[in-house]
Design an enzyme around this catalytic site. Structure first.
Site, PDB file in Angstrom:
ATOM      1  N   LYS A 173       0.852  -1.198   0.000  1.00  0.00           N
ATOM      2  CA  LYS A 173       0.000   0.000   0.000  1.00  0.00           C
ATOM      3  C   LYS A 173       0.887   1.246   0.000  1.00  0.00           C
ATOM      4  O   LYS A 173       1.759   1.389   0.842  1.00  0.00           O
ATOM      5  CB  LYS A 173      -0.896  -0.015   1.240  1.00  0.00           C
ATOM      6  CG  LYS A 173      -1.819  -1.238   1.271  1.00  0.00           C
ATOM      7  CD  LYS A 173      -2.493  -1.410   2.614  1.00  0.00           C
ATOM      8  CE  LYS A 173      -1.529  -1.778   3.704  1.00  0.00           C
ATOM      9  NZ  LYS A 173      -2.159  -2.035   5.015  1.00  0.00           N
ATOM     10  N   THR A 204      -7.535   8.775  10.097  1.00  0.00           N
ATOM     11  CA  THR A 204      -7.236   7.566   9.321  1.00  0.00           C
ATOM     12  C   THR A 204      -6.954   6.372  10.236  1.00  0.00           C
ATOM     13  O   THR A 204      -6.317   5.410   9.824  1.00  0.00           O
ATOM     14  CB  THR A 204      -6.007   7.804   8.423  1.00  0.00           C
ATOM     15  OG1 THR A 204      -4.926   8.260   9.264  1.00  0.00           O
ATOM     16  CG2 THR A 204      -6.288   8.838   7.353  1.00  0.00           C
ATOM     17  N   GLY A 206      -7.209   2.992  11.745  1.00  0.00           N
ATOM     18  CA  GLY A 206      -7.848   1.742  11.317  1.00  0.00           C
ATOM     19  C   GLY A 206      -7.862   1.501   9.819  1.00  0.00           C
ATOM     20  O   GLY A 206      -8.501   0.562   9.353  1.00  0.00           O
ATOM     21  N   THR A 207      -7.140   2.314   9.050  1.00  0.00           N
ATOM     22  CA  THR A 207      -7.186   2.125   7.583  1.00  0.00           C
ATOM     23  C   THR A 207      -6.633   0.761   7.164  1.00  0.00           C
ATOM     24  O   THR A 207      -7.236   0.076   6.338  1.00  0.00           O
ATOM     25  CB  THR A 207      -6.386   3.216   6.836  1.00  0.00           C
ATOM     26  OG1 THR A 207      -5.150   3.403   7.508  1.00  0.00           O
ATOM     27  CG2 THR A 207      -7.112   4.523   6.788  1.00  0.00           C
ATOM     28  N   GLY A 208      -5.487   0.371   7.738  1.00  0.00           N
ATOM     29  CA  GLY A 208      -4.858  -0.891   7.339  1.00  0.00           C
ATOM     30  C   GLY A 208      -5.739  -2.083   7.687  1.00  0.00           C
ATOM     31  O   GLY A 208      -5.938  -3.000   6.879  1.00  0.00           O
ATOM     32  N   CYS A 209      -6.288  -2.056   8.900  1.00  0.00           N
ATOM     33  CA  CYS A 209      -7.161  -3.149   9.364  1.00  0.00           C
ATOM     34  C   CYS A 209      -8.399  -3.236   8.468  1.00  0.00           C
ATOM     35  O   CYS A 209      -8.827  -4.325   8.070  1.00  0.00           O
ATOM     36  CB  CYS A 209      -7.629  -2.898  10.796  1.00  0.00           C
ATOM     37  SG  CYS A 209      -6.298  -2.588  11.946  1.00  0.00           S
TER      38      CYS A 209
HETATM   39  O1  PXL Z   1      -3.746  -0.518  12.389  1.00  0.00           O
HETATM   40  C1  PXL Z   1      -2.918  -1.346  13.101  1.00  0.00           C
HETATM   41  C2  PXL Z   1      -3.551  -1.911  14.318  1.00  0.00           C
HETATM   42  C3  PXL Z   1      -3.831  -3.244  14.375  1.00  0.00           C
HETATM   43  N1  PXL Z   1      -4.348  -3.839  15.461  1.00  0.00           N
HETATM   44  C4  PXL Z   1      -4.628  -3.141  16.556  1.00  0.00           C
HETATM   45  C5  PXL Z   1      -4.398  -1.797  16.561  1.00  0.00           C
HETATM   46  C6  PXL Z   1      -3.841  -1.151  15.415  1.00  0.00           C
HETATM   47  C7  PXL Z   1      -3.582   0.269  15.379  1.00  0.00           C
HETATM   48  O2  PXL Z   1      -3.781   1.038  16.244  1.00  0.00           O
HETATM   49  O3  PXL Z   1      -4.699  -1.116  17.644  1.00  0.00           O
HETATM   50  C8  PXL Z   1      -5.189  -3.818  17.739  1.00  0.00           C
END
Ligand code: PXL
Length: 267
Positions: A173, A204, A206-209
């Site tokens: 990404k 932003t 939580g974007t990756g999750c």
């Molecule tokens: O975005 C990565 C991520 C993954 N998992 C947990 C997170 C975060 C970012 O804060 O808290 C539990």
């Protein structure tokens, strides 16, 4: 109904981790299940603490889900430690899910470590080869490949290197580079690029999750990998455009923007 499982950490602030994953699955009409690896005490501004679940309990959660519920796709996020990686590997080898998406989470938006540095090697050598697709951002791709990334060409070199660990495809990404957000897809045969305008917002979290869960949800729905990638990219771009301005730090993306719009709800 299709089913998707997330194996990830809990974010008490509700914007990332397990909470983001379950919201994303629901927004796609997919039934969501969870294996919690670690609990973070977190809000939009900071991570106050991290406490891992025992490796035995991580495996038991997988056993409980797989022996009864047969996920159509699995997303793996924060894995935290080598011992937890080993438990996940045991579960994957026993229950053999076909479609596994790995988001190789390393640090939180606020800069807190979510993967112990000594666990990077196990993630590379044990987890990658059990995945259909791995979705690093630029800093994660640099750690996984050992290549400094400053351009799309560098992203392609890093993707080739990451493939050498045995995953079946890679999506790097490009959101951390200057200019448009160009993501690079590589399946060992050809490279494909997807471009989106970068949305100017601080919200932003939580974007990756959310992106990797949207990918898993679309795979669970039966779309092929590249179509799932396109749909997930569209979903995350709109979720960021509609992000929610709450808390004093990076607010969350809006998982239910479509539903809210349809229902005429504010927010
Ligand atoms: O975005 C990565 C991520 C993954 N998992 C947990 C997170 C975060 C970012 O804060 O808290 C539990």
């Amino acid at each position: 109904m299709k089913l998707a499982l997330t194996i990830a950490g809990s974010d008490s602030g509700g914007g990332a981790g397990i909470q983001a994953d379950l919201k994303t699955f629901s927004a796609h009409g997919v039934f969501g299940m969870s294996v919690i690896t670690s609990v973070t005490a977190q809000n939009t501004k900071a991570v106050l603490g991290v406490e891992d679940i025992s490796p035995e309990m991580v495996y038991l959660q997988m056993k409980a889900v797989f022996e009864d519920l047969a996920p159509d796709a699995v997303k793996i996020g924060m894995v935290s430690s080598e011992a937890i990686i080993k438990s996940i590997v045991k579960g994957l080898d026993e229950f053999k899910p076909e479609k596994v998406v790995l988001d190789p989470v390393m640090i939180s938006k606020s800069g807190h470590a979510l993967l112990r540095p000594e666990a990077v090697e196990a993630l590379k050598t044990e987890l990658l080869k059990r995945c259909l697709v791995v979705t690093p951002n630029i800093p994660e791709a640099q750690v996984l490949s050992g290549i400094t990334i400053k351009s799309v060409e560098d992203m392609k070199k890093a993707a080739e290197k990451i493939m050498s660990y045995g995953c079946r495809s890679v999506i790097i990404k490009g959101g951390h580079l200057e200019g448009d957000a160009v993501d690079v897809f590589f399946d060992g045969r050809e490279f494909q690029e997807l471009k989106a305008k970068k949305v100017p917002t601080k919200n932003t979290h939580g974007t990756g999750c959310t992106f990797s869960s949207a990918l898993a949800a679309n795979l669970a729905l039966g779309h092929d990998l590249f179509t799932s990638f396109k749909l997930a990219k569209e979903y995350i771009t709109l979720a960021i455009e509609n992000s929610i301005d709450i808390g004093g730090g990076a607010g969350p993306v809006h998982h239910f923007y479509k539903l809210y719009r349809m229902a005429g709800m504010k927010g």
